[in-house]
Design an enzyme around this catalytic site. Structure first.
Site, PDB file in Angstrom:
ATOM      1  N   CYS B  85       0.841  -1.203   0.000  1.00  0.00           N
ATOM      2  CA  CYS B  85       0.000   0.000   0.000  1.00  0.00           C
ATOM      3  C   CYS B  85       0.879   1.257   0.000  1.00  0.00           C
ATOM      4  O   CYS B  85       1.518   1.540  -0.993  1.00  0.00           O
ATOM      5  CB  CYS B  85      -0.957  -0.045   1.181  1.00  0.00           C
ATOM      6  SG  CYS B  85      -2.339   1.099   1.026  1.00  0.00           S
ATOM      7  N   HIS B 204      -3.463  -5.732   1.265  1.00  0.00           N
ATOM      8  CA  HIS B 204      -2.696  -5.935   2.492  1.00  0.00           C
ATOM      9  C   HIS B 204      -2.561  -7.402   2.924  1.00  0.00           C
ATOM     10  O   HIS B 204      -3.401  -7.897   3.678  1.00  0.00           O
ATOM     11  CB  HIS B 204      -3.372  -5.160   3.629  1.00  0.00           C
ATOM     12  CG  HIS B 204      -3.228  -3.687   3.488  1.00  0.00           C
ATOM     13  ND1 HIS B 204      -2.285  -2.961   4.160  1.00  0.00           N
ATOM     14  CD2 HIS B 204      -3.916  -2.795   2.726  1.00  0.00           C
ATOM     15  CE1 HIS B 204      -2.392  -1.690   3.839  1.00  0.00           C
ATOM     16  NE2 HIS B 204      -3.373  -1.562   2.963  1.00  0.00           N
ATOM     17  N   GLU B 206      -0.575  -8.539   5.135  1.00  0.00           N
ATOM     18  CA  GLU B 206      -0.316  -8.638   6.579  1.00  0.00           C
ATOM     19  C   GLU B 206      -1.599  -8.659   7.405  1.00  0.00           C
ATOM     20  O   GLU B 206      -1.554  -8.955   8.597  1.00  0.00           O
ATOM     21  CB  GLU B 206       0.616  -7.494   7.027  1.00  0.00           C
ATOM     22  CG  GLU B 206      -0.049  -6.151   7.281  1.00  0.00           C
ATOM     23  CD  GLU B 206      -0.399  -5.370   6.016  1.00  0.00           C
ATOM     24  OE1 GLU B 206      -0.430  -5.972   4.926  1.00  0.00           O
ATOM     25  OE2 GLU B 206      -0.675  -4.160   6.124  1.00  0.00           O
TER      26      GLU B 206
END
Lengths: 88, 241
Positions: B85, B204, B206
């Protein structure tokens, strides 16, 4: 103090979502007849000392490296303003 | 395996990225933007957020942080670097990756679970995926529209450097953005450099590493998705290799 003004605009081929948002809002407020809007940035750099060719060259480099991203933006103008207020 | 995660002023997802590194089996190392030191890490993650408030352009000021000189040198030397991002935006501003991100074409912030096709499994961060595997991870951004000139796009396609591409099956979105969430050219969600050690993507991974906290996986229940973990396990393998 002399001032150098840098104008940065999104490249013509890049869609400008902010300009489009402004263009869509204008008629809602009654401002008719505006075909399109593109939104850019204006930087005012106050320079210590005289604006020599050397200083200008370094500011041009700053404009094309930090102030704009050449992938999406163009530096469309870099103007020296007279310390008394008018454009030199 | 020591994997660093850089925190800039305005970074939001550094804690999640550190946790993802640990869950993937790596040793997570906190790196600070103002420090001119990578603390002997063997890979670096540039996490998401709004570094420097997105002032000037997203990622534009972070690119000049002291730690970034080291990251850029290391990346040119072959160290695996992942930009997520805002981290992807930083990698574009450093020109480690081509192109740039502009505001989403629909001009809104968009947050949804986003399916992606993994089209390149030979990068440092994607070797644990199978070719053309579709993964689902969260996407959340406002300046996510990937743009590049036609020549750059053609080169990315020819060289197989599109790593992740947006595909159908997301949860919701503005009309016309059901597949491609932001107007990105060629539906590109993530790319790599020529060497395959630097990868950037807008969604994302994560946030999809632990059952109970990830995206909803259709047919398997809510928040079960852990597809993002593959990036953090792949890099361990690449460092052994």
């Amino acid at each position: 103090m002399p001032r150098v003004v840098v104008h940065v605009m999104p490249k013509p081929e890049i869609l400008d979502p902010q300009g489009k948002a402004v263009a869509a809002a204008l008629p809602r407020l009654g401002f008719e007849g505006i075909a399109s809007v593109r939104q850019g940035k204006r930087f005012e750099l106050e320079v210590e000392g005289e604006v020599t060719e050397e200083v200008l060259a370094s500011l041009r480099e700053a404009a094309s490296t930090l102030l704009s991203n050449p992938v999406i933006e163009d530096v469309v103008a870099l103007e020296v303003e007279d310390p008394t207020g008018g454009a030199a | 395996m020591r994997i660093g995660v850089v925190t800039f002023p305005g970074t939001l997802d550094d804690r999640d990225a550190l946790r993802a590194v640990r869950l993937g089996g790596g040793e997570a190392v906190e790196l600070w933007h103002g420090e001119d030191d990578l603390h002997d890490v063997e890979a670096v993650v540039l996490p998401g957020g709004f570094s420097y408030g997105d002032y000037l352009r997203a990622g534009a000021i972070s690119r000049f942080a002291p730690v970034m000189d080291k990251v850029i040198d290391a990346a040119r030397g072959g160290m695996p670097v992942l930009g997520i991002c805002n981290g992807f935006q930083v990698l574009c501003e450093t020109h480690l990756l081509p192109g740039a991100m502009i505001k989403n074409a629909h001009r809104s912030f968009l947050c949804r679970d986003q399916p992606l096709r993994v089209e390149n499994t030979s990068t440092a961060w994607t070797s644990d995926f199978s070719a053309d595997q579709v993964i689902r991870i969260p996407l959340k951004n406002q300046d996510g529209q990937f743009v590049a000139d036609e020549r750059t796009l053609a080169q990315l396609e020819e060289e197989g450097r599109v790593v992740f591409r947006y595909v159908a099956g997301s949860t919701h979105g503005p009309e016309g953005f059901e597949v491609n969430p932001n107007g990105s050219r060629h539906d590109i969600a993530g790319i790599t450099n020529e060497r395959g050690n630097v990868v950037g993507l807008m969604p994302h991974p994560e946030h999809a590493v632990e059952p109970g906290f990830g995206p909803d996986e259709p047919g398997q229940g809510t928040r079960t998705g852990t597809d993002g973990l593959g990036l953090f396990t792949s890099v361990l393998r690449s460092m052994v290799a």
